[in-house]
Design a protein around this motif. Structure first.
Motif: not given
Length: 164
Positions: A128-129, A132-133, A135
């Motif tokens: 997920w991290e 997110s990064k 994106q």
């Protein structure tokens, strides 16, 4: 009066030399001419005659710019670049709308895929991290959330339509 006519001809020659090398927007050519010492009213008169003769056309400039940059830049980046060159917002919106309706978002998704691959990002194994990064990176580049979501969708990445 004769002196003004000579200055006008000199200004037109300067424009001819500049436009022979590359296209300019009205705003950029105005800046170039006033920077060269020509009076504002003279520059306005010369630019008007160039527009009437179709030597100077912001719409044509924007269309050409979009055509050249469509595969390499996001729509937001293209808009910002055209605004910085002095193209009116209305013209930019119309030209981008025309280009979007003709080409769709496929080019933008391909660009995102190239960036993702260049960074070694694998959506199928990403945390997920990491997602997110990447994106956040893509949003800063000016890509829209819909295009980013499509490009990050693992099932669609295998589609031939979006192949790099």
């Amino acid at each position: 009066m004769r002196d003004r006519e000579e200055r006008r001809k000199e200004c037109l020659r300067k424009c001819g030399n500049l436009l022979a090398q590359r296209d300019y927007t009205c705003a950029r050519l105005r800046d170039k001419l006033t920077g060269a010492g020509y009076e504002e009213d003279l520059v306005a008169e010369v630019l008007e005659s160039l527009i009437e003769a179709h030597y100077l056309d912001d719409r044509r400039y924007a269309q050409s710019f979009v055509e050249a940059q469509w595969e390499n830049r996001s729509k937001r980046r293209i808009r910002a670049d055209l605004e910085s060159r002095g193209v009116p917002s209305q013209i930019i919106s119309e030209v981008l709308e025309e280009a979007s309706s003709e080409r769709g978002n496929v080019a933008e998704i391909r660009q995102i895929r190239r960036l993702i691959e260049k960074r070694g990002f694998d959506p199928s194994t990403a945390t997920w991290e990491e997602r997110s990064k990447i994106q956040a990176f893509l949003y800063r580049k000016g890509y829209g959330s819909a295009s980013v979501r499509i490009a990050m969708n693992v099932e669609l990445l295998d589609s031939d339509e979006f192949s790099v």
